[in-house]
Design an enzyme around this catalytic site. Sequence first.
Site, PDB file in Angstrom:
ATOM      1  CG  ASP A   1      -1.186  -7.952  -6.190  1.00 28.75           C
ATOM      2  OD1 ASP A   1      -0.576  -6.870  -6.132  1.00 28.75           O
ATOM      3  OD2 ASP A   1      -1.442  -8.626  -5.179  1.00 28.75           O
TER       4      ASP A   1
ATOM      5  N   GLY B   1       6.216  -4.078  -2.631  1.00 33.38           N
ATOM      6  CA  GLY B   1       6.113  -2.804  -1.915  1.00 33.38           C
ATOM      7  C   GLY B   1       7.406  -2.260  -1.349  1.00 33.38           C
TER       8      GLY B   1
ATOM      9  CB  THR C   1       3.862  -1.562  -5.275  1.00 35.11           C
ATOM     10  OG1 THR C   1       3.367  -1.523  -3.940  1.00 35.11           O
ATOM     11  CG2 THR C   1       5.339  -1.231  -5.271  1.00 35.11           C
TER      12      THR C   1
ATOM     13  CB  CYS D   1      -1.771  -1.046  -0.160  1.00 35.17           C
ATOM     14  SG  CYS D   1      -1.152  -2.740  -0.002  1.00 35.17           S
ATOM     15  CB  THR D   2      -4.620  -4.753  -3.498  1.00 32.77           C
ATOM     16  OG1 THR D   2      -3.344  -5.383  -3.374  1.00 32.77           O
ATOM     17  CG2 THR D   2      -4.677  -3.945  -4.766  1.00 32.77           C
TER      18      THR D   2
END
Lengths: 264, 264
Positions: free
Chosen positions: A11, A44, A76, A183-184
């Site tokens: 990520d 993002g 993203t 979105c995490t």
Amino acid sequence: MKQRPLIGVFDSGVGGLTVLAELLRQVPNADYVYFGDTARLPYGSKSAATVAKYAIGAAHYLEQQGIDFLVIGCNTACAQAYDSVRAAVKTPMIGVIEPGAEAAAGVSRKKDVIVLATEGTVNSHAYRKALEARGIKAEEKACPLFVPLVEEGWGEHSVTEQVAHIYLDDLFKGAADVMVLGCTHYPLLRPLLRRITPERIQIIDSAESTARKVAEALPHAASGGVSAPDVRFFATDSVEKFRRAGEKFLGQRIVDVTHVDLES
Amino acid sequence: MKQRPLIGVFDSGVGGLTVLAELLRQVPNADYVYFGDTARLPYGSKSAATVAKYAIGAAHYLEQQGIDFLVIGCNTACAQAYDSVRAAVKTPMIGVIEPGAEAAAGVSRKKDVIVLATEGTVNSHAYRKALEARGIKAEEKACPLFVPLVEEGWGEHSVTEQVAHIYLDDLFKGAADVMVLGCTHYPLLRPLLRRITPERIQIIDSAESTARKVAEALPHAASGGVSAPDVRFFATDSVEKFRRAGEKFLGQRIVDVTHVDLES
């Protein structure tokens, strides 16, 4: 593949730890390496070309650690660079978007879904494409303040509730009966979002859906193992900052973090 | 040095354009190159080591363009990496913090100053050190949501006003009579901050003070020139995004932007 696979997750920062948390719950008979590109976050708000370059770097780094399976734990990166990463790696892999879209499509009776995500994910229309391919109408909404609000620790703050109303109230007037957290970072807003979202709208967390797909792909790893997963972490900015910020996303202590410089 | 100097300005992104705008006003008989490290922004939340590496890369890039004078147009880079950049370049240079602190010290009768800045700038205590060296007490306050709120275009939004009250109201109870805007994004919040700040507190913008110091250092460049400054821009992420985001910080059209990749 070994009996006990090594699964890599990457990520832009600590958000993907919500995906790792679900993997540890649903796929416990595995070991993990997690890569957070904290020196270059966020992805993002950046362009597809830049995100693709960073994502490929992260994926290659994880391959060098000997992973058997790769999870793009960042919406993203998945939205803007899935095909680029796919072309650049040899390891079996999965992103968070197809599982999230599949889960949403599976429960939406109205065939009408809201997707909340970063600007980059929304501009790629990756969720819309994945949902339309399943006959579902999708309304994507960029929520740029949600990540900074979560990072400020304001997940339950009245300011965050107002921002959520500003972003979402118009969407709630439509026919959608499912809302995807694309979105995490957003699972940390789930209780607040649940409160302000009409009851008829079900909330889907891509992290949960993704872990379920990994469990299906690696069935031996989905049953309880003889020992707890070994988890190592790599971060491109300060390990101390990663540890401090990461624990609230993972929901448990973070110990073994190594600093990595991909730019030298 | 040539009669008409080439001045380089760098920042993590578009915020430093508020410094460039002041330079164009106060030092018009010069040409400019501006470097925005938009692929790796923000610097404000990252560690000193990472920021120093990025700042040196930016400074070297500007030196390669043949600059005669360098301005660190980013409070975080200046706070965390001034000495590192100083050691790495040959060009005369200036940061935004010393000028901001000097201006604040010059007008504070109570010798008590509030500094608003990013987390990175606050953690470095660069403003506090610069103010204490001038016999001034400093209260530094990290305001992590201000940059995302400005970037969302909410500079005059009621949510931003609430956030500002949450961050600042306790500080206003003290004796401070000066408040420094220690981040290049914050001038876009100046009207809102002026409204909610007690009248006895004067607001100082580091960008203005910095341009004044450059004018003093380059007196020939501070008087009107025969032609308007030539300004070229370099950005590490998409040039289109730079142009779009940058114009509201610069207050004028941005035309000549070139993409640069410092990581290849």
